[in-house]
Design a protein around this motif. Structure first.
Motif, PDB file in Angstrom:
ATOM      1  N   SER A  64       0.834  -1.212   0.000  1.00  0.00           N
ATOM      2  CA  SER A  64       0.000   0.000   0.000  1.00  0.00           C
ATOM      3  C   SER A  64       0.862   1.253   0.000  1.00  0.00           C
ATOM      4  CB  SER A  64      -0.972   0.008   1.175  1.00  0.00           C
ATOM      5  OG  SER A  64      -0.283  -0.091   2.390  1.00  0.00           O
ATOM      6  N   GLN A  84      -2.167   6.285  -9.691  1.00  0.00           N
ATOM      7  CA  GLN A  84      -1.422   5.052  -9.927  1.00  0.00           C
ATOM      8  C   GLN A  84      -0.196   4.974  -9.037  1.00  0.00           C
ATOM      9  OE1 GLN A  84      -0.251   5.021 -14.020  1.00  0.00           O
ATOM     10  NE2 GLN A  84       1.112   6.764 -13.837  1.00  0.00           N
ATOM     11  N   GLY A  94      -0.374  -0.485  -8.874  1.00  0.00           N
ATOM     12  CA  GLY A  94      -1.603  -0.115  -8.179  1.00  0.00           C
ATOM     13  C   GLY A  94      -2.323   0.963  -8.968  1.00  0.00           C
ATOM     14  N   TRP A  95      -3.657   0.892  -8.956  1.00  0.00           N
ATOM     15  CA  TRP A  95      -4.460   1.822  -9.769  1.00  0.00           C
ATOM     16  C   TRP A  95      -5.802   2.017  -9.108  1.00  0.00           C
ATOM     17  CZ3 TRP A  95      -3.597   4.370 -14.376  1.00  0.00           C
ATOM     18  CH2 TRP A  95      -4.706   4.852 -15.051  1.00  0.00           C
ATOM     19  N   LYS A  96      -6.278   3.254  -9.091  1.00  0.00           N
ATOM     20  CA  LYS A  96      -7.581   3.519  -8.495  1.00  0.00           C
ATOM     21  C   LYS A  96      -8.182   4.766  -9.138  1.00  0.00           C
ATOM     22  CE  LYS A  96      -9.609   3.751  -3.879  1.00  0.00           C
ATOM     23  NZ  LYS A  96      -9.301   3.806  -2.448  1.00  0.00           N
ATOM     24  N   GLU A 112      -5.261   9.674  -0.874  1.00  0.00           N
ATOM     25  CA  GLU A 112      -5.885   8.390  -1.185  1.00  0.00           C
ATOM     26  C   GLU A 112      -4.863   7.274  -0.954  1.00  0.00           C
ATOM     27  OE1 GLU A 112      -9.262   6.550  -1.815  1.00  0.00           O
ATOM     28  OE2 GLU A 112      -9.119   8.711  -2.040  1.00  0.00           O
ATOM     29  N   LEU A 114      -3.690   3.545  -1.921  1.00  0.00           N
ATOM     30  CA  LEU A 114      -3.790   2.556  -2.987  1.00  0.00           C
ATOM     31  C   LEU A 114      -3.226   1.235  -2.495  1.00  0.00           C
ATOM     32  CD1 LEU A 114      -3.761   5.296  -4.688  1.00  0.00           C
ATOM     33  CD2 LEU A 114      -2.903   3.864  -6.509  1.00  0.00           C
ATOM     34  N   THR A 116      -1.400  -2.161  -3.533  1.00  0.00           N
ATOM     35  CA  THR A 116      -0.498  -2.504  -4.628  1.00  0.00           C
ATOM     36  C   THR A 116      -0.214  -4.001  -4.645  1.00  0.00           C
ATOM     37  OG1 THR A 116       1.453  -2.081  -3.253  1.00  0.00           O
ATOM     38  CG2 THR A 116       0.599  -0.242  -4.540  1.00  0.00           C
TER      39      THR A 116
END
Length: 131
Positions: A64, A84, A94-96, A112, A114, A116
């Motif tokens: 994370s 990302q 990681g992508w959100k 935020e 993320l 990973t």
């Protein structure tokens, strides 16, 4: 002798007049196209713009990362941003996509977390768009 050469090579008063007309028509068409392009480009910039800027990232653990970023957009518009996380070989790990509600503030800051797939080296904004 000079008039014979002019006739032979097509340099007559009628030819000069035709060349002048072609030049004026070509210049007018070019000016018209240039004016149309300037008007079109000027009107195209009237859409609301959005700017996003990475301000900070913090690696929490191997799976994370926390990403902090600022978004500037016209008030009253909702938007979405893709965040990302990249590893040391610049592979996305990681992508959100985050939905940002409309607000009265022009510039807002968000953080935020993320998740990973492996240890990431950096987290940043990929792109933001109006929704």
């Amino acid at each position: 002798m000079s008039s014979n050469l002019d006739d032979r090579y097509g340099r007559t008063p009628g030819t000069r007049l035709r060349d002048r007309r072609v030049l004026w028509i070509t210049a007018s068409v070019f000016a018209l196209i240039l004016t149309a392009w300037v008007v079109w480009a000027g009107l195209d910039g009237s859409a609301p713009s959005i700017e996003a800027r990475d301000t900070r990232h913090q690696i929490i653990d191997d799976n994370s990362i926390s990403v902090t970023f600022e978004v500037s957009l016209p008030t009253g518009n909702a938007s979405s941003c893709a965040v990302q996380a990249l590893n040391e070989s610049f592979t996305v790990v990681g992508w959100k996509v985050i939905d940002l509600p409309a607000s009265d503030e022009y510039t807002r800051s968000f953080t935020e977390v993320l998740h990973t797939t492996e240890l990431s080296n950096t987290g940043l904004i990929y792109r933001c768009w109006l929704t």
